[in-house]
Design a protein around this motif. Structure first.
Motif, PDB file in Angstrom:
ATOM      1  N   LYS A 192      -4.445  19.400  -1.091  1.00 11.43           N
ATOM      2  CA  LYS A 192      -5.145  19.928  -0.280  1.00 11.43           C
ATOM      3  C   LYS A 192      -6.138  20.574  -0.800  1.00 11.43           C
ATOM      4  O   LYS A 192      -7.278  20.919  -0.593  1.00 11.43           O
ATOM      5  N   ILE A 193      -5.833  21.266  -2.274  1.00 13.34           N
ATOM      6  CA  ILE A 193      -6.859  22.859  -3.037  1.00 13.34           C
ATOM      7  C   ILE A 193      -8.296  21.266  -3.398  1.00 13.34           C
ATOM      8  O   ILE A 193      -9.168  21.661  -3.000  1.00 13.34           O
ATOM      9  N   ILE A 194      -7.923  19.737  -3.282  1.00 17.65           N
ATOM     10  CA  ILE A 194      -8.537  18.943  -4.002  1.00 17.65           C
ATOM     11  C   ILE A 194      -9.461  19.177  -2.703  1.00 17.65           C
ATOM     12  O   ILE A 194     -11.615  18.654  -3.252  1.00 17.65           O
ATOM     13  N   LYS A 195      -9.586  18.346  -1.730  1.00 16.92           N
ATOM     14  CA  LYS A 195     -10.066  18.508  -0.236  1.00 16.92           C
ATOM     15  C   LYS A 195     -10.541  19.347  -0.104  1.00 16.92           C
ATOM     16  O   LYS A 195     -12.146  19.603   0.617  1.00 16.92           O
ATOM     17  N   PHE A 196     -10.294  20.699  -1.081  1.00 18.52           N
ATOM     18  CA  PHE A 196     -10.892  22.039   0.156  1.00 18.52           C
ATOM     19  C   PHE A 196     -11.790  22.111  -1.222  1.00 18.52           C
ATOM     20  O   PHE A 196     -13.091  22.925   0.051  1.00 18.52           O
ATOM     21  N   LEU A 197     -12.048  21.986  -2.324  1.00 25.86           N
ATOM     22  CA  LEU A 197     -12.624  21.954  -3.408  1.00 25.86           C
ATOM     23  C   LEU A 197     -13.647  20.931  -3.364  1.00 25.86           C
ATOM     24  O   LEU A 197     -14.861  21.368  -3.328  1.00 25.86           O
ATOM     25  N   GLU A 198     -13.760  19.507  -2.352  1.00 29.29           N
ATOM     26  CA  GLU A 198     -14.761  18.945  -2.747  1.00 29.29           C
ATOM     27  C   GLU A 198     -15.839  18.979  -1.686  1.00 29.29           C
ATOM     28  O   GLU A 198     -16.803  19.113  -1.606  1.00 29.29           O
ATOM     29  N   GLU A 199     -14.766  19.693  -0.319  1.00 27.52           N
ATOM     30  CA  GLU A 199     -16.109  20.197   1.016  1.00 27.52           C
ATOM     31  C   GLU A 199     -16.412  21.516   0.710  1.00 27.52           C
ATOM     32  O   GLU A 199     -17.759  21.651   0.350  1.00 27.52           O
ATOM     33  N   LYS A 200     -16.539  22.477  -0.498  1.00 29.86           N
ATOM     34  CA  LYS A 200     -17.051  23.752  -0.802  1.00 29.86           C
ATOM     35  C   LYS A 200     -17.580  23.530  -1.639  1.00 29.86           C
ATOM     36  O   LYS A 200     -18.358  24.645  -2.318  1.00 29.86           O
ATOM     37  N   GLY A 201     -16.939  22.655  -2.824  1.00 30.62           N
ATOM     38  CA  GLY A 201     -16.978  22.953  -4.498  1.00 30.62           C
ATOM     39  C   GLY A 201     -16.851  23.805  -5.346  1.00 30.62           C
ATOM     40  O   GLY A 201     -16.833  23.280  -6.074  1.00 30.62           O
ATOM     41  N   GLU A 202     -17.098  25.430  -4.901  1.00 32.14           N
ATOM     42  CA  GLU A 202     -16.269  26.017  -5.861  1.00 32.14           C
ATOM     43  C   GLU A 202     -15.747  27.411  -5.008  1.00 32.14           C
ATOM     44  O   GLU A 202     -16.608  27.662  -3.809  1.00 32.14           O
ATOM     45  N   ALA A 203     -14.628  27.991  -5.717  1.00 32.33           N
ATOM     46  CA  ALA A 203     -13.876  28.967  -4.782  1.00 32.33           C
ATOM     47  C   ALA A 203     -13.358  29.781  -5.847  1.00 32.33           C
ATOM     48  O   ALA A 203     -12.883  29.254  -6.377  1.00 32.33           O
ATOM     49  N   ASP A 260     -10.035  32.984  -1.605  1.00 34.00           N
ATOM     50  CA  ASP A 260     -10.456  31.379  -0.578  1.00 34.00           C
ATOM     51  C   ASP A 260      -9.396  30.375  -0.397  1.00 34.00           C
ATOM     52  O   ASP A 260      -9.475  30.383   0.656  1.00 34.00           O
ATOM     53  N   VAL A 261      -8.953  29.938  -1.448  1.00 28.68           N
ATOM     54  CA  VAL A 261      -8.120  28.602  -1.608  1.00 28.68           C
ATOM     55  C   VAL A 261      -6.932  29.499  -1.215  1.00 28.68           C
ATOM     56  O   VAL A 261      -5.683  29.114  -0.447  1.00 28.68           O
ATOM     57  N   TYR A 262      -5.576  30.108  -1.191  1.00 28.68           N
ATOM     58  CA  TYR A 262      -4.921  30.547  -1.348  1.00 28.68           C
ATOM     59  C   TYR A 262      -4.872  31.192   0.890  1.00 28.68           C
ATOM     60  O   TYR A 262      -4.085  30.802   1.588  1.00 28.68           O
ATOM     61  N   GLU A 263      -6.246  31.816   1.166  1.00 27.81           N
ATOM     62  CA  GLU A 263      -6.288  31.875   2.487  1.00 27.81           C
ATOM     63  C   GLU A 263      -6.448  30.362   3.248  1.00 27.81           C
ATOM     64  O   GLU A 263      -5.954  30.164   4.174  1.00 27.81           O
ATOM     65  N   HIS A 264      -7.442  29.378   2.615  1.00 27.79           N
ATOM     66  CA  HIS A 264      -7.357  28.404   3.098  1.00 27.79           C
ATOM     67  C   HIS A 264      -5.817  27.870   3.167  1.00 27.79           C
ATOM     68  O   HIS A 264      -5.440  26.886   4.436  1.00 27.79           O
ATOM     69  N   LEU A 265      -5.266  28.158   2.207  1.00 28.09           N
ATOM     70  CA  LEU A 265      -4.022  26.870   1.975  1.00 28.09           C
ATOM     71  C   LEU A 265      -3.190  28.154   3.357  1.00 28.09           C
ATOM     72  O   LEU A 265      -2.099  27.115   3.880  1.00 28.09           O
ATOM     73  N   LYS A 266      -3.020  29.235   3.746  1.00 30.92           N
ATOM     74  CA  LYS A 266      -2.105  29.484   4.433  1.00 30.92           C
ATOM     75  C   LYS A 266      -2.868  29.585   5.514  1.00 30.92           C
ATOM     76  O   LYS A 266      -1.969  29.249   6.339  1.00 30.92           O
ATOM     77  N   HIS A 267      -3.584  29.232   6.433  1.00 27.60           N
ATOM     78  CA  HIS A 267      -3.824  28.383   7.710  1.00 27.60           C
ATOM     79  C   HIS A 267      -4.048  26.808   7.437  1.00 27.60           C
ATOM     80  O   HIS A 267      -3.960  26.669   8.816  1.00 27.60           O
ATOM     81  N   ALA A 268      -3.924  26.141   6.525  1.00 27.35           N
ATOM     82  CA  ALA A 268      -3.843  24.680   6.344  1.00 27.35           C
ATOM     83  C   ALA A 268      -3.227  24.147   6.410  1.00 27.35           C
ATOM     84  O   ALA A 268      -2.674  23.160   6.879  1.00 27.35           O
ATOM     85  N   THR A 269      -2.156  25.545   6.198  1.00 31.84           N
ATOM     86  CA  THR A 269      -0.378  23.865   6.187  1.00 31.84           C
ATOM     87  C   THR A 269       0.551  25.253   6.903  1.00 31.84           C
ATOM     88  O   THR A 269       0.555  26.261   6.891  1.00 31.84           O
ATOM     89  N   TYR A 270       1.424  24.706   7.087  1.00 31.96           N
ATOM     90  CA  TYR A 270       3.069  25.428   8.363  1.00 31.96           C
ATOM     91  C   TYR A 270       3.595  26.298   7.347  1.00 31.96           C
ATOM     92  O   TYR A 270       3.807  27.706   7.641  1.00 31.96           O
ATOM     93  N   TRP A 271       3.471  26.213   6.019  1.00 32.85           N
ATOM     94  CA  TRP A 271       3.853  26.629   4.655  1.00 32.85           C
ATOM     95  C   TRP A 271       4.131  27.706   4.257  1.00 32.85           C
ATOM     96  O   TRP A 271       4.105  28.734   3.947  1.00 32.85           O
ATOM     97  N   GLY A 272       2.151  27.583   3.349  1.00 29.25           N
ATOM     98  CA  GLY A 272       1.661  28.226   2.804  1.00 29.25           C
ATOM     99  C   GLY A 272       2.067  28.000   1.488  1.00 29.25           C
ATOM    100  O   GLY A 272       2.287  27.474   1.104  1.00 29.25           O
ATOM    101  N   ALA A 273       1.087  28.999   1.026  1.00 24.52           N
ATOM    102  CA  ALA A 273       1.528  29.767  -0.266  1.00 24.52           C
ATOM    103  C   ALA A 273       1.852  30.636  -0.839  1.00 24.52           C
ATOM    104  O   ALA A 273       0.859  31.447  -0.471  1.00 24.52           O
TER     105      ALA A 273
END
Length: 93
Positions: free
Chosen positions: A20-31, A35-48
């Motif tokens: 999921k982090i790889i897909k996020f960084l492919e779209e965004k470029g750098e973060a 930002d990565v933590y917030e993305h994982l929190k919303h993109a997954t049920y379990w979060g990180a």
């Protein structure tokens, strides 16, 4: 064999988070890590946890540290990461 992964990477139980982090960084470029933590929190049920995100980004060779930044509200610095140029060469197990 042309086009096959040449490097092996054993990721254990964080394989889904890393993908999921790889897909996020492919779209965004750098973060940054927040930002990565917030993305994982919303993109997954379990979060990180923030520790998981920091460890994944710092120890996986597919992610490269670009620099650091500070947010307006906090005194902590946040690292900025991007995908390495050869991230597709890794075979994940």
């Amino acid at each position: 064999m042309i086009g096959l992964p040449t490097k092996q990477l054993f990721v254990g139980r964080t394989k889904r988070l890393r993908n999921k982090i790889i897909k996020f960084l492919e779209e965004k470029g750098e973060a940054d890590t927040a930002d990565v933590y917030e993305h994982l929190k919303h993109a997954t049920y379990w979060g990180a946890s923030q520790n998981q995100v920091g460890n994944i980004l710092s120890k996986d060779p597919r992610f490269v540290l670009v620099g650091e930044t500070r947010r307006a509200m906090g005194m902590h610095s946040l690292q900025i990461y991007k995908l390495s140029d050869d991230y597709l060469d890794y075979e994940v197990k």
